[in-house]
Design a protein around this motif. Structure first.
Motif, short mmCIF file in Angstrom:
data_model
loop_
_atom_site.label_atom_id
_atom_site.label_comp_id
_atom_site.label_asym_id
_atom_site.label_seq_id
_atom_site.Cartn_x
_atom_site.Cartn_y
_atom_site.Cartn_z
N ARG A 57 38.29 49.97 10.06
CA ARG A 57 39.28 50.57 10.96
C ARG A 57 38.75 51.86 11.58
O ARG A 57 39.37 52.42 12.47
CB ARG A 57 40.58 50.86 10.21
N ILE A 58 37.63 52.33 11.08
CA ILE A 58 36.99 53.51 11.68
C ILE A 58 36.24 53.01 12.91
O ILE A 58 35.20 52.35 12.80
CB ILE A 58 36.04 54.20 10.69
N ALA A 59 36.78 53.30 14.06
CA ALA A 59 36.26 52.73 15.31
C ALA A 59 34.78 52.99 15.51
O ALA A 59 34.04 52.11 15.96
CB ALA A 59 37.06 53.25 16.49
N GLY A 60 34.31 54.17 15.19
CA GLY A 60 32.90 54.49 15.38
C GLY A 60 31.99 53.65 14.52
O GLY A 60 30.91 53.27 14.94
N VAL A 61 32.41 53.35 13.31
CA VAL A 61 31.60 52.52 12.41
C VAL A 61 31.51 51.11 12.97
O VAL A 61 30.43 50.52 13.07
CB VAL A 61 32.20 52.52 10.98
N ARG A 62 32.65 50.57 13.32
CA ARG A 62 32.70 49.21 13.87
C ARG A 62 31.90 49.11 15.18
O ARG A 62 31.08 48.22 15.36
CB ARG A 62 34.15 48.78 14.08
N ARG A 63 32.12 50.05 16.07
CA ARG A 63 31.45 50.04 17.38
C ARG A 63 29.93 50.18 17.21
O ARG A 63 29.16 49.48 17.86
CB ARG A 63 32.01 51.16 18.25
N PHE A 64 29.51 51.08 16.33
CA PHE A 64 28.08 51.28 16.09
C PHE A 64 27.44 49.99 15.57
O PHE A 64 26.38 49.59 16.04
CB PHE A 64 27.87 52.41 15.08
N ALA A 65 28.08 49.34 14.61
CA ALA A 65 27.53 48.09 14.05
C ALA A 65 27.45 47.01 15.12
O ALA A 65 26.47 46.26 15.19
CB ALA A 65 28.39 47.62 12.88
N GLU A 66 28.47 46.95 15.98
CA GLU A 66 28.47 45.96 17.06
C GLU A 66 27.34 46.24 18.05
O GLU A 66 26.60 45.33 18.44
CB GLU A 66 29.81 45.95 17.79
N GLN A 67 27.20 47.49 18.47
CA GLN A 67 26.19 47.86 19.46
C GLN A 67 24.78 47.65 18.93
O GLN A 67 23.89 47.20 19.65
CB GLN A 67 26.37 49.31 19.89
N MET A 68 24.56 47.97 17.66
CA MET A 68 23.23 47.87 17.07
C MET A 68 22.93 46.47 16.55
O MET A 68 21.77 46.14 16.30
CB MET A 68 23.08 48.88 15.92
N GLY A 69 23.97 45.66 16.38
CA GLY A 69 23.77 44.33 15.80
C GLY A 69 23.45 44.40 14.33
O GLY A 69 22.76 43.53 13.80
N TRP A 70 23.93 45.43 13.66
CA TRP A 70 23.62 45.64 12.25
C TRP A 70 24.65 44.96 11.36
O TRP A 70 25.85 44.99 11.63
CB TRP A 70 23.58 47.13 11.93
N GLU A 71 24.18 44.42 10.26
CA GLU A 71 25.04 43.78 9.26
C GLU A 71 25.66 44.82 8.32
O GLU A 71 26.75 44.61 7.79
CB GLU A 71 24.19 42.80 8.45
N VAL A 72 24.97 45.91 8.11
CA VAL A 72 25.44 46.99 7.23
C VAL A 72 25.21 48.31 7.95
O VAL A 72 24.41 48.40 8.88
CB VAL A 72 24.70 46.98 5.87
N VAL A 73 25.90 49.36 7.51
CA VAL A 73 25.73 50.70 8.10
C VAL A 73 25.32 51.65 6.99
O VAL A 73 26.01 51.79 5.98
CB VAL A 73 27.04 51.18 8.77
N LEU A 74 24.18 52.31 7.18
CA LEU A 74 23.62 53.23 6.18
C LEU A 74 24.49 54.46 6.03
O LEU A 74 25.22 54.84 6.94
CB LEU A 74 22.22 53.67 6.61
#
Length: 108
Positions: free
Chosen positions: A18-35
């Motif tokens: 629900r943290i928009a920046g986390v979700r958006r960053f993962a979508e933009q980067m195509g990352w499965e996990v966020v460090l």
């Protein structure tokens, strides 16, 4: 699973955050996990570790959409950071109980 690599279970399932920046960053980067961001060196190693941790931890019994992960330093909501709180907080892990052995009881 307990680890330092993520700050919440949504670090392992960022597209559900629900943290928009986390979700958006993962979508933009195509990352499965966020460090967690506190380890700038060896980011590829940390990313690979998180993917392996995600596989080993499996789904949470509390909410199967999220990984059964407990951060060593928990992300918590705070009044000074509105909108920055975990999407889900899993119940504390129960790993058993300690019982003294007979030798420990005699020493006490």
């Amino acid at each position: 699973m307990v680890s330092e690599n993520g700050v919440s279970t949504e670090s392992y399932t960022p597209l559900l955050s629900r943290i928009a920046g986390v979700r958006r960053f993962a979508e933009q980067m195509g990352w499965e996990v966020v460090l967690n961001g506190n380890t700038r060196e060896d980011s590829l190693g940390q990313y690979a570790s998180m993917v392996v941790e995600k596989l080993f931890a499996g789904p949470s019994a509390a909410d199967a959409a999220f990984v059964n992960f407990h951060p060593s330093s928990l992300l918590t909501a705070h009044l000074l950071a509105p909108g920055l709180g975990p999407t889900v907080v899993l119940p504390a892990p129960h790993t058993g109980e300690l019982h003294p052995t007979p030798a420990v009881r005699r020493a006490a």
